[in-house]
Structures are given as C-alpha cells and as structure tokens.
Design an enzyme around this catalytic site. Structure first.
Site, short mmCIF file in Angstrom:
data_model
loop_
_atom_site.label_atom_id
_atom_site.label_comp_id
_atom_site.label_asym_id
_atom_site.label_seq_id
_atom_site.Cartn_x
_atom_site.Cartn_y
_atom_site.Cartn_z
N ASP A 78 -1.70 -0.75 5.77
CA ASP A 78 -2.42 -0.50 7.05
C ASP A 78 -4.15 -0.39 6.90
OD1 ASP A 78 -2.66 2.08 5.22
OD2 ASP A 78 -3.58 3.08 6.88
N ASP B 210 -0.21 5.11 1.09
CA ASP B 210 -0.23 6.21 2.05
C ASP B 210 -0.43 5.42 3.43
OD1 ASP B 210 -0.68 8.39 0.66
OD2 ASP B 210 -2.39 7.72 -0.44
N ASP C 109 0.83 -1.11 0.02
CA ASP C 109 -0.15 0.09 -0.01
C ASP C 109 0.95 1.25 0.03
OD1 ASP C 109 -2.34 1.48 0.28
OD2 ASP C 109 -1.88 1.85 2.52
#
Length: 291
Positions: free
Chosen positions: A234, A13, A11
C-alpha cells in the site's frame, strides 16, 4: 517438465493485516459512518498489547530491540551450534553486535526465535492467552468484513504448484518485506495466522536497509530462468522499489467495494499484472479457463 516460479513480495501492515489504519481510524472513516471508529481504535490497541507482550515474553525483544537485523539468518555464520537447552539468556550480558561474541549471542536468540516460529503460538502460549488471541482475531475479522481471513485465503492460493496443459509446472512462493522491525513482524505473522504460509526465512525487515535493498536480495536469492516477481502493498516505498526492479506492483486500497483489497483481490487480477510485464504463463491460462 518445465518449471516456472512466481514470487509474491508482500507488504504487511494495511496489506495482509490491518493495524495502523485501525489505530488512527482511517479504516473506519473510509466507510463514511458505517463503521464505529472508536471500536476500531480499541481493537488496534488490543493487538498492540498482544504483540508487545509476546515479543517480550517469548522472543527476546526487550533484550534485542535495538539490534534489528533484516532477516533471521543474517548472523547464522556466528552460530557455533551450541546446545542451548541450559543456556541462560538472562545472564549472558548481550550487547551491541559489533564483535563476534555479541554476534554469536544474537545468533543464538535468532535460532530460538526461528524454532519457536516454526512451532507456532500453540506451543508457546497458555490456554488463556490462546483464547484471548483467537477471540481477538475473530472480532477483528468480523469488524473488517473478513479482511484477515480473506488475505490468508488468498495467500493459500498463492502457494503450491499448478500444472498446465503444456506440461509446465507453475510454482508459487510468498515473501514478506515489511518496514517494521524484524521480531515484531515475525510475531505479527504468528498472531495473524500467516506463519504456515510465510516461512521465517521469507520475512525481511527493511527498517534500516530500505525495501529496494531487500528486493535486490530476494532477486539474487531466486536468480534463475523462468522466475517472475510481483510486489503487493500500500505504500510509496515498495511502489518505487518495484518500479526500480521493473516488477509489477499492485497497490492495496482500503476503500470499500474495490478489487485491490481483501476481500476482493483475485489471482486473475494478479495474473493480469504479471501478464503486462512477463506475458501470461500456460498454467495461469489454464487456471483462468477453469475458473
């Protein structure tokens, strides 16, 4: 020599970079008053300005913002290879890519974007912009206790090949699957110094199609024996998609002092997640013994 491949699916961000958590203050708040929240917000806004300016000035974003594709090569079959050195992108009247003509116009832009990504920002920005960018990167890295440079260093470790004692070669590749739209995500890779470690062909936008679809494409792309996948992020979407694919998932945590963050995450930790699903490779065992 037997060859094995580890595919790391990242991922962006709040994993490889920090932006949203700077803008909304959640990164600083995790430090219980030890970080200046407003400074983090200001840093985030500066990054937003840089990203949008470069997207519009050099990557056609104002023209193609509404025509997001999951990856740059998605329309390559419509690119006829025309010489674009004298092509006037401001006058070709590009519209929604619903017909072959507009698909070709978008494919032209994607070709230029891929070329500029490969060149790097040093070939695109003037000296003033380069200094502003470098200063912002260093300021952000200091504010985040080296999150950016540590993430980059870890990506470097997740690249190249390791030769094990049983003459097994373990290769690594980094792939990015982001929920953001494609062009800003490519620009973020450039601005956050990830472009030499993540090729433009390895950047996927799940904006419209979802992460599970992107993961399926990646599995098909690397479909061969002795390939292993690991997802690092996240959010809940990549977690659920990884579970659907039966791949290990490492959840990045912003909380200070943890191991699932930057700095903190190590190849040993990632190797443990691989081992739970796939078993440990000889090359990884050798690396662990030498650490």
């Amino acid at each position: 020599m037997e060859s094995k491949l580890n595919v790391y699916i990242w991922d962006m961000d709040e994993t490889l970079i920090l932006l949203k958590s700077l803008l909304d203050g959640t990164y600083a708040e995790a430090f219980n008053g030890l970080k200046d929240v407003q400074k983090g917000v200001e840093i985030g806004r500066l990054w937003e300005n840089h990203i949008l300016q470069i997207c519009d000035d050099h990557f056609f974003y104002e023209q193609i913002e509404n025509y997001n594709k999951p990856f740059l090569d998605g329309l390559s079959e419509y690119d006829d290879g025309r010489d674009l050195s004298d092509y006037d992108f401001s006058q070709d009247g590009i519209g929604a890519p619903c017909c072959d003509v507009n698909k070709r116009k978008l494919a032209y832009r994607h070709r230029i974007i891929a070329h500029r990504y490969g060149q790097g920002l040093h070939k695109v920005l003037n000296q003033g912009m380069l200094k502003s960018w470098n200063d912002l990167y260093e300021m952000t890295d200091k504010y985040t206790d080296r999150w950016l440079s540590s993430a980059r260093a870890f990506l470097e470790q997740c690249s190249g090949a390791i030769i094990g004692s049983s003459n097994t070669e373990l290769q690594h590749v980094n792939v990015l699957v982001t929920s953001g739209s494609l062009i800003p995500s490519l620009v973020k890779c450039l601005l956050f110094r990830l472009d030499d470690l993540i090729e433009h062909g390895n950047v996927y936008s799940s904006w419209e199609v979802g992460k599970l679809q992107c993961f399926t494409w990646i599995k098909e792309r690397y479909s061969r024996q002795n390939v292993r996948f690991c997802v690092i992020g996240d959010g809940w979407e990549e977690c659920e998609a990884a579970q659907s694919m039966r791949w290990p998932f490492i959840k990045i945590d912003l909380q200070p002092g943890g191991t699932h963050r930057f700095p903190g995450l190590t190849l040993r930790t990632v190797g443990n997640y691989f081992a739970v699903i796939y078993g440990a490779s000889d090359a990884e065992n050798d690396k662990e013994r030498n650490e």
